[in-house]
Design a protein around this motif. Structure first.
Motif, PDB file in Angstrom:
ATOM      1  N   ARG B 283       0.825  -1.210   0.000  1.00  0.00           N
ATOM      2  CA  ARG B 283       0.000   0.000   0.000  1.00  0.00           C
ATOM      3  C   ARG B 283       0.861   1.262   0.000  1.00  0.00           C
ATOM      4  NH1 ARG B 283      -4.978   1.387   4.158  1.00  0.00           N
ATOM      5  NH2 ARG B 283      -6.290   0.393   2.615  1.00  0.00           N
ATOM      6  N   ALA B 326      -7.709   2.795  -2.043  1.00  0.00           N
ATOM      7  CA  ALA B 326      -7.848   2.399  -0.638  1.00  0.00           C
ATOM      8  C   ALA B 326      -9.163   2.928  -0.089  1.00  0.00           C
ATOM      9  CB  ALA B 326      -6.681   2.946   0.165  1.00  0.00           C
ATOM     10  N   PRO B 331      -5.023  -2.081   5.559  1.00  0.00           N
ATOM     11  CA  PRO B 331      -5.285  -2.906   4.374  1.00  0.00           C
ATOM     12  C   PRO B 331      -6.355  -3.962   4.638  1.00  0.00           C
ATOM     13  CG  PRO B 331      -2.933  -2.579   4.619  1.00  0.00           C
ATOM     14  CD  PRO B 331      -3.575  -1.970   5.830  1.00  0.00           C
ATOM     15  N   THR B 413       5.798   3.417   0.211  1.00  0.00           N
ATOM     16  CA  THR B 413       5.053   2.160   0.114  1.00  0.00           C
ATOM     17  C   THR B 413       5.308   1.321   1.362  1.00  0.00           C
ATOM     18  OG1 THR B 413       5.276   2.199  -2.272  1.00  0.00           O
ATOM     19  CG2 THR B 413       4.672   0.109  -1.294  1.00  0.00           C
ATOM     20  N   ASN B 415       4.106  -2.255   3.742  1.00  0.00           N
ATOM     21  CA  ASN B 415       3.429  -3.555   3.726  1.00  0.00           C
ATOM     22  C   ASN B 415       3.487  -4.166   5.122  1.00  0.00           C
ATOM     23  OD1 ASN B 415       6.389  -4.021   2.762  1.00  0.00           O
ATOM     24  ND2 ASN B 415       5.743  -5.976   3.636  1.00  0.00           N
ATOM     25  N   GLY B 480      -4.004   5.651   3.344  1.00  0.00           N
ATOM     26  CA  GLY B 480      -3.719   4.758   2.222  1.00  0.00           C
ATOM     27  C   GLY B 480      -4.169   5.363   0.905  1.00  0.00           C
ATOM     28  N   ASP B 483      -4.548  -0.129  -2.734  1.00  0.00           N
ATOM     29  CA  ASP B 483      -4.109  -1.473  -2.359  1.00  0.00           C
ATOM     30  C   ASP B 483      -3.614  -2.155  -3.624  1.00  0.00           C
ATOM     31  OD1 ASP B 483      -4.586  -1.656   0.489  1.00  0.00           O
ATOM     32  OD2 ASP B 483      -6.670  -1.278  -0.059  1.00  0.00           O
ATOM     33  N   ARG B 484      -2.312  -2.294  -3.706  1.00  0.00           N
ATOM     34  CA  ARG B 484      -1.698  -2.766  -4.948  1.00  0.00           C
ATOM     35  C   ARG B 484      -1.656  -4.281  -5.026  1.00  0.00           C
ATOM     36  NH1 ARG B 484       4.049  -0.392  -5.916  1.00  0.00           N
ATOM     37  NH2 ARG B 484       3.835  -1.892  -7.591  1.00  0.00           N
TER      38      ARG B 484
END
Lengths: 335, 515
Positions: B283, B326, B331, B413, B415, B480, B483-484
């Motif tokens: 994210r 997002a 997430p 970024t 995670n 955010g 959400d990749r």
């Protein structure tokens, strides 16, 4: 060549290295990064980060750190890389042979192409004008464009050369003793590996060498044309010597000084271009190491690599001075 | 002399030509070799491969091929699954965890894997104090009542403890024999393990140089299903453009990361290639600086900045179909989006300040540069004065050292380390958290986060974290953007992609097949 020359060069080398080290150290101290955090990682607790900070002496005043660092460098300890978390000296020892091999191959190309093209275009032969224009165009192409073009055409489209790395086999089938794959493969009697290494070396070396070679050729051409108009050249022709004998036997040696100076300067440009070439071709040398170190704000690694590059540059220029003195006896007194 | 020079030169030039032509015959195209899969890394593995130290993303798949954790996750899910432990129990007070180990597991060096090995590995990870050691920070003592049973007692309940043990950075089990034989002084074999491996994974390490390449071979004594492919080779190709060229030509088989969303259509058009997209906990996040003005003291300025940045438009323009805008604070892999929706910042409005806002972004990520540019345009349309600043990841970590001097805003970024909200909320929002880059310090939020971590009941813990997430989002501290997906490109001949959403840039090596 006198001892004074050698000692003078050594002192010069130390001064240059000290200046480089100091400048990069000071720059590193103002970069807004936190090496302790970078070492410890994102989720690390404050306790772990603080411990790292003490280990790295980041809680000490700048001057204290500088003095400690100078002392450590004098003993060959270049600190620890933030990125690889290995001693910088070990990282450099791993990367240096690949870079030196690439540089040496490029220098051979510069010397050969510079000499041949310079001599060819100095005489008013058919086609020399075309070659001269090509020289100008070739020397104008930036290294990164040349590298990408070479990769696209000669690797991807034609498949003549590999995309990168130092050998087809993973890992390379020889490991030592020198780290130079060409030498090691021959020393181990592996002719296939030798040619494979040469094949991998060709594109990056040509990319790195092309612009300096063409600039050297232009300098040689201009110098040769001037020499060929001198009285001694006219006398030689009057004595019945062929134009080729006049060029190679008389004019060339007297024309090398200028190109050698250019060659020395271009060597600096090659060192600057090595990060680009090694990154494009995935060549695991100092250039790639520097590129990674800068991208990750790895100050100890940047300082270490800068010192090595600086040393190589100073030594190479000292060698150029010696060669110039050999070529031109008038310079020996100065040397 | 001149003739000799000319002839030597001609020979040299001819050699280069011959090399090229000869090279065609010995092409390094690996597409014909079905027992070797070649994968590209853009960089060496930062810090080496000691699992107690490793805390990067480049290298995750390799480490997980060599080492195993007690637990793992089911593919494409966040459900816990057995790893080296076949079952587990938690005491009522949430402080004692009992793991029953798998039978007949051996390390790559032949040492049997038992409870003593687990105990030694965990104690080593705590002593080494690497980045991931925070996952074991509450371990009080480890008991080994029999060779197949490990009992871990914590100083306090930790609702994320099982997920920590399934994390890609979670404590790995290392051969005690290898540690003992290769320790130098009191280094606990750190030096040796940074370049060698002695795990229980489906692959063993056969070649490793710090700057690459790396080679793994199938471990024939593996306790589970043996790996499908015999050899995995990793080469370092720094540039994604070069990686794609090599993938197209067949010199590489698989790219696990680095593919820009804009490159996906052209990769999909190539009949020799395939693009796989997996849901992942990756994210990009906009963080506002609490340690300087204007955002430190003005909640309305924060809200206006988020509204004017138009984050959904950024997600759409930069990531397209490779991400979803997002809609939640945390997430959605970690907490259902419905349970912690992002608050609405309201419509775009005029900038409340003319102060120059520096917006930092990670220099190594082209998507973040584009996101910053799109954001700058939207913000300037509302009167904000925005200057962009490219920073390395290390420099962004450096913000936390003195946030008052850091940019007023940054995008980076992030995670989660595991499929548990603690691995998102604790490092980002807690005072002094590892990813709390721009000076947030809210004692009330800290207490709420601590309380959620210590909640024993699973449902109550989830509820507590959802409440914390809602509270955290209302601060507009870290919002955010998208959400990749994990985007993976491979030759069409590769199959067997098995992916866990919180294992970033990872496909399970043992399942990969090349035809």
């Amino acid at each position: 060549m006198s001892w004074r020359f050698v000692i003078g060069r050594l002192v010069g080398l130390l001064v240059v290295l000290w200046a480089l080290l100091t400048i990069v150290f000071l720059l590193g101290s103002v970069v807004p990064s936190d090496p302790a955090r970078a070492y410890a990682g994102a989720g690390a607790s404050e306790e772990v980060i603080e411990q790292k900070r003490q280990e790295l002496e980041l809680d000490e005043p700048l001057l204290t750190r500088y003095v400690h660092y100078l002392g450590n460098v004098a003993q060959g300890d270049l600190s620890t890389s933030v990125h690889s978390q290995r001693p910088v000296a070990d990282d450099l020892a791993d990367a240096l042979p690949a870079t030196l091999e690439l540089l040496f191959a490029s220098l051979v190309i510069v010397a050969v192409v510079g000499l041949l093209v310079g001599a060819f275009t100095a005489t008013a032969r058919r086609g020399s004008g075309v070659v001269r224009t090509t020289l100008l165009a070739g020397a104008s192409v930036p290294t990164f464009t040349l590298g990408l073009l070479a990769l696209y055409l000669l690797y991807y489209k034609l498949g003549w050369f590999p995309a990168g790395g130092r050998s087809t086999a993973i890992p390379a089938p020889v490991d030592g003793p020198t780290g130079f794959l060409l030498i090691d493969s021959l020393a181990n009697g592996q002719i296939d590996t030798f040619f494979d290494s040469l094949w991998h070396l060709a594109l990056p070396a040509l990319t790195l060498a092309l612009a300096p070679a063409l600039l050297t050729a232009r300098a040689l051409r201009s110098s040769l044309r001037s020499s060929l108009r001198e009285d001694y050249a006219r006398t030689a022709r009057a004595k019945g010597l062929s134009e080729r004998r006049v060029l190679w036997g008389h004019a060339l040696r007297n024309s090398l000084n200028g190109p050698l100076t250019i060659f020395g300067l271009e060597f600096g440009a090659m060192l600057a271009g090595i990060a680009i070439v090694e990154t494009i071709f995935g060549w695991p040398g100092l250039g790639l190491y520097i590129e990674r170190s800068i991208a990750s704000t790895d100050v100890p690694a940047i300082i270490g690599a800068t010192l090595v590059i600086g040393a190589v540059f100073v030594i190479a220029n000292a060698v150029v001075d010696v060669v110039q003195a050999i070529v031109d006896p008038r310079l020996r007194k100065l040397v | 002399m001149p003739k000799r020079l000319i002839s030597t030169s001609v020979v040299l030039v001819a050699m280069v030509g011959v090399l090229g032509v000869a090279g065609c015959g010995s092409s390094s195209d690996s597409s014909g070799d079905t027992e070797t899969i070649r994968i590209a890394y853009a960089d060496q593995i930062a810090g080496g491969i000691d699992p107690a130290v490793f805390y990067s993303i480049e290298g995750d798949d390799l480490i997980l091929g060599l080492y195993e954790t007690l637990l793992t996750y089911e593919p494409d899910s966040t459900e816990l699954a057995p790893g080296l432990a076949q079952s587990w129990e938690i005491s009522d007070d949430g402080r004692t965890y009992t793991f029953e180990l798998q039978d007949d597991v051996t390390f790559h060096d032949g040492t049997p894997m038992d409870s003593e090995a687990v105990k030694a590995s965990f104690e080593r990870a705590i002593a080494v104090k690497g980045g991931p050691s925070y996952m074991l920070a509450q371990v009080d003592r480890i008991e080994t009542p029999d060779p197949q049973t490990v009992v871990i007692e914590l100083t306090q309940p930790v609702s994320a403890f099982l997920d920590y043990n399934a994390s890609m950075y979670g404590p790995k089990v290392v051969s005690p024999t290898a540690v003992e034989e290769n320790a130098e002084g009191d280094d606990l074999a750190k030096k040796w393990l940074s370049e060698n491996a002695a795990g229980t994974g489906p692959y063993e390490l056969t070649s490793y140089k710090p700057a690459g390449p790396f080679v793994l071979e199938r471990f024939d004594e593996y306790w589970g299903e043996p790996a499908e492919t015999e050899t995995i080779e990793y080469t370092i190709v720094p540039n994604i453009g070069d990686q794609i060229l090599q993938l197209r030509s067949g010199q590489l088989d698989l790219l696990t990361h680095g593919i820009d969303p804009q490159q996906i259509p052209s990769l999909e058009e190539d009949p020799n290639l395939q693009v796989q997209q997996f849901e992942a906990g990756i994210r990009p996040v906009l963080v506002l600086n609490y340690a300087n003005e204007p955002f430190g003291s003005d909640p309305e300025a924060r809200e206006a900045f988020v509204a004017d940045a138009d984050l959904p438009a950024v997600a759409e323009q930069v990531y397209g179909e490779a991400a979803a805008p997002a809609t939640s604070s945390v997430p959605p892999l970690l907490i259902d989006a419905e349970d912690n929706p992002l608050p609405d910042p309201g419509p775009p409005r005029e900038a409340p300040t003319s102060q120059e806002i520096t917006l930092g972004y990670t220099n190594s990520e082209t998507d973040l540069r584009r996101a910053a540019e799109v954001m700058q345009q939207s913000l300037e349309a509302q009167g904000w004065n925005v200057r962009l600043q490219a920073d390395s990841v290390a420099a962004q970590f450096g913000y936390a050292g003195d946030p008052a001097k850091a940019p007023e805003a940054a995008i980076t970024t992030l995670n989660p380390d595991a499929a548990h909200p603690a691995t998102w909320l604790n490092p980002i929002y807690q005072t002094g958290g590892g990813l709390n880059l721009l000076g947030l310090s809210d004692p009330k939020l800290d207490q709420a986060i601590e309380a959620a971590l210590a909640t024993v009941d699973e449902e109550e813990a989830a509820q507590a974290y959802a409440e914390v997430a809602v509270e955290a989002a209302s601060s507009w501290y870290a919002t955010g953007i998208a959400d990749r997906n994990d985007v993976i490109a491979a030759r069409s001949s590769i199959s067997g992609f098995s992916h866990v959403p919180v294992y970033i840039w990872v496909v399970r090596l043992a399942d990969l097949v090349k035809e």
